[in-house]
Design a protein around this motif. Structure first.
Motif, PDB file in Angstrom:
ATOM      1  N   ALA A  24       0.701  -1.113   0.002  1.00  7.27           N
ATOM      2  CA  ALA A  24       0.062   0.039  -0.010  1.00  7.27           C
ATOM      3  C   ALA A  24       0.923   1.513  -0.135  1.00  7.27           C
ATOM      4  CB  ALA A  24      -0.985  -0.142   1.247  1.00  7.27           C
ATOM      5  N   VAL A  25       1.975   1.247   0.648  1.00  6.28           N
ATOM      6  CA  VAL A  25       2.884   2.241   0.817  1.00  6.28           C
ATOM      7  C   VAL A  25       3.306   2.626  -0.559  1.00  6.28           C
ATOM      8  CG1 VAL A  25       4.919   3.515   1.959  1.00  6.28           C
ATOM      9  CG2 VAL A  25       3.060   2.336   3.391  1.00  6.28           C
ATOM     10  N   ALA A  26       4.079   1.689  -1.090  1.00  6.49           N
ATOM     11  CA  ALA A  26       4.934   1.446  -2.230  1.00  6.49           C
ATOM     12  C   ALA A  26       3.998   2.040  -3.363  1.00  6.49           C
ATOM     13  CB  ALA A  26       5.617   0.357  -2.421  1.00  6.49           C
ATOM     14  N   THR A  27       2.616   1.646  -3.292  1.00  9.38           N
ATOM     15  CA  THR A  27       1.690   1.784  -4.568  1.00  9.38           C
ATOM     16  C   THR A  27       0.825   2.918  -4.633  1.00  9.38           C
ATOM     17  OG1 THR A  27       1.949  -0.565  -4.901  1.00  9.38           O
ATOM     18  CG2 THR A  27       0.308   0.614  -6.162  1.00  9.38           C
ATOM     19  N   SER A 110       9.366   1.069  16.254  1.00  8.34           N
ATOM     20  CA  SER A 110       9.650   1.299  14.721  1.00  8.34           C
ATOM     21  C   SER A 110       8.323   1.523  14.091  1.00  8.34           C
ATOM     22  CB  SER A 110      10.436   0.281  14.097  1.00  8.34           C
ATOM     23  OG  SER A 110       9.560  -0.914  13.904  1.00  8.34           O
ATOM     24  N   VAL A 111       7.148   1.249  14.779  1.00 13.02           N
ATOM     25  CA  VAL A 111       5.810   1.384  13.979  1.00 13.02           C
ATOM     26  C   VAL A 111       5.516   2.813  13.968  1.00 13.02           C
ATOM     27  CG1 VAL A 111       3.416   0.857  14.070  1.00 13.02           C
ATOM     28  CG2 VAL A 111       4.864  -0.872  14.938  1.00 13.02           C
ATOM     29  N   ARG A 112       6.102   3.677  14.756  1.00  6.97           N
ATOM     30  CA  ARG A 112       5.880   5.098  14.706  1.00  6.97           C
ATOM     31  C   ARG A 112       6.255   5.759  13.257  1.00  6.97           C
ATOM     32  NH1 ARG A 112       5.871  10.163  16.642  1.00  6.97           N
ATOM     33  NH2 ARG A 112       7.643  11.577  15.963  1.00  6.97           N
ATOM     34  N   ALA A 113       7.254   5.555  12.509  1.00  9.89           N
ATOM     35  CA  ALA A 113       7.473   5.891  11.300  1.00  9.89           C
ATOM     36  C   ALA A 113       6.482   5.471  10.335  1.00  9.89           C
ATOM     37  CB  ALA A 113       8.910   5.412  10.902  1.00  9.89           C
ATOM     38  N   GLU A 114       5.818   4.365  10.365  1.00 11.69           N
ATOM     39  CA  GLU A 114       4.844   3.984   9.543  1.00 11.69           C
ATOM     40  C   GLU A 114       3.392   4.661  10.080  1.00 11.69           C
ATOM     41  OE1 GLU A 114       5.525   2.137   7.156  1.00 11.69           O
ATOM     42  OE2 GLU A 114       7.480   2.348   7.629  1.00 11.69           O
ATOM     43  N   ALA A 115       3.187   5.017  11.139  1.00 13.59           N
ATOM     44  CA  ALA A 115       1.978   5.569  11.563  1.00 13.59           C
ATOM     45  C   ALA A 115       2.279   7.099  11.172  1.00 13.59           C
ATOM     46  CB  ALA A 115       1.897   5.542  13.140  1.00 13.59           C
ATOM     47  N   LEU A 116       3.409   7.692  11.092  1.00 11.10           N
ATOM     48  CA  LEU A 116       3.617   9.114  10.707  1.00 11.10           C
ATOM     49  C   LEU A 116       3.223   9.406   9.202  1.00 11.10           C
ATOM     50  CD1 LEU A 116       7.114  10.148  12.787  1.00 11.10           C
ATOM     51  CD2 LEU A 116       4.701  11.053  12.821  1.00 11.10           C
ATOM     52  N   ARG A 117       3.394   8.418   8.539  1.00 11.61           N
ATOM     53  CA  ARG A 117       2.959   8.370   7.068  1.00 11.61           C
ATOM     54  C   ARG A 117       1.385   8.832   6.944  1.00 11.61           C
ATOM     55  NH1 ARG A 117       6.520   5.822   3.649  1.00 11.61           N
ATOM     56  NH2 ARG A 117       7.915   4.185   4.683  1.00 11.61           N
TER      57      ARG A 117
END
Length: 399
Positions: A24-27, A110-117
């Motif tokens: 999902a992030v990449a696409t 490390s999930v924080r970086a994904e949540a920030l997206r």
């Protein structure tokens, strides 16, 4: 807690859910706006075809959907239908909540970086246009500021729930928490100004454009939709502590709870058109937020009773039967919504549907399905289902 024996496929199921997120992030994710779209950013309409604030104010728009290849139709599309930007807030909100759930289960910072997206996306939807309290459906990927003026309470509900979950998750830093306070209070203030009898109990779209089809309506006596209004005020009260928001939340609560009871008495044919699957996720997100923030034990019990009544009705209703729907998106919104109810116990056959949806979409699937199956999976994990060998189940706490 609903503990289960560890099954051999649960580690693989978690790996697939994480792969869905990466896909999902990449696409579909835009680094410029932080939002998730239903098309790759390179395929989204360019800024040159959005119309201006002045044109919206003059009423120079239509409500017809975008026709692919006809760029001139985009600028006259009030809600962005068919552009890939029409449901960004609706999808990005649950994805942010899913990252909060993942952190609650794994304690992995490390999930924080994904949540920030996702957080940056919702912040963009709430601020890029300069209209306080307005949450856009999406924001133009090319310029990071152009929007379609239309939105809906559906977009607001999912966005507010995601922002509130992030605020309470332990992942947000104070600067982000302040941003969320500003956004949620601006939304509450907008509701106070605009949700009036004279405005048919609807809030305005961007630039003063009026609600054209009732999708911004926030109040109806003894109707379930009033719960959204209670939710918006409760979220603002919880993050700000302002008494006025608390009082407005409490004023909307009786009609909300009465609406849940009335809804649970409807025959299935009466809800066929008014309650698509996505309403289950949104209704229980609203219920869960007001339940979690309420401090009075009696009121809290009343909210839980209404939420349980609604959820039991949905779980038993042929209208919401999972076999009726083919899309994993529909399954994800029904299952994910039901799992938000603390008293709901997921049957084995429902868990099997969720497991199958995750597996059959791997490694790729339609954007909308990915965006709803990921939150359903992590909400199931928070509730203790699909426990892996690496991470033990939790007690179901949301905050």
């Amino acid at each position: 807690m609903l503990a289960q024996p560890v099954a051999p496929d649960h580690d693989r199921l978690q790996a697939m859910a994480k792969d869905h997120w990466q896909h999902a992030v990449a696409t579909y994710w835009s680094e410029r706006t932080g939002l998730f779209y239903t098309r790759p950013p390179a395929e989204l309409p360019p800024a040159s075809v959005y119309i201006s604030e002045a044109q919206y104010r003059r009423g120079e728009y239509r409500t017809t959907p975008y026709k692919k290849g006809d760029e001139n139709s985009v600028g006259y599309n009030l809600h962005g239908g068919g552009t890939g930007t029409e449901d960004c807030s609706l999808f990005t909100g649950p994805l942010l909540a899913a990252m909060c759930d993942q952190y609650a289960v794994t304690s992995d910072r490390s999930v924080r970086a994904e949540a920030l997206r996702a957080f940056q996306g919702l912040k963009s939807a709430a601020t890029a246009h300069g209209c306080p309290g307005f949450i856009a459906r999406g924001v133009c990927h090319e310029d990071g500021k152009s929007i379609f003026a239309g939105t809906s309470r559906d977009q607001y509900t999912n966005a507010i729930y995601g922002l509130w979950r992030f605020y309470r998750s332990g992942l947000a830093e104070e600067s982000e928490r302040q941003d969320i306070r500003d956004i949620l209070c601006a939304v509450a203030d907008k509701m106070t100004r605009e949700v009036t009898p004279e405005n048919n109990w609807s809030f305005d779209f961007a630039y003063g454009v009026k609600d054209d089809r009732g999708v911004g309506k926030m109040y109806e006596k003894d109707k379930l939709l009033t719960l959204r209004l209670a939710m918006f005020y409760a979220a603002a009260w919880d993050v700000s502590g302002k008494q006025d928001y608390h009082d407005r939340y409490r004023a909307a609560l009786p009609d909300s709870l009465a609406g849940a009871r009335a809804y649970a008495e409807l025959p299935p044919d009466k809800i066929k058109w008014s309650s698509p699957p996505y309403t289950v996720l949104q209704t229980n997100a609203a219920f869960r937020l007001v339940y979690d923030v309420e401090k009075d034990p009696a009121q809290k019990a009343a909210i839980l009773d209404a939420m349980a009544l609604y959820s039991a009705y949905v779980a038993a209703s042929p209208h919401f039967a999972l076999a009726k729907y083919k899309s994993p998106r529909d399954h994800g919104e029904i299952i994910g919504g039901l799992l938000l109810c603390p008293s709901y116990a997921m049957p084995a056959e429902t868990a099997a549907v969720l497991r199958e949806d995750i597996s059959k979409m791997w490694p790729k699937g339609w954007a909308g399905s990915i965006f709803t199956i990921i939150p359903a999976y992590w909400q199931a994990r928070v509730r203790g289902y699909f426990a892996t060998t690496a991470t033990p189940p939790t007690d179901g706490g949301q905050q």
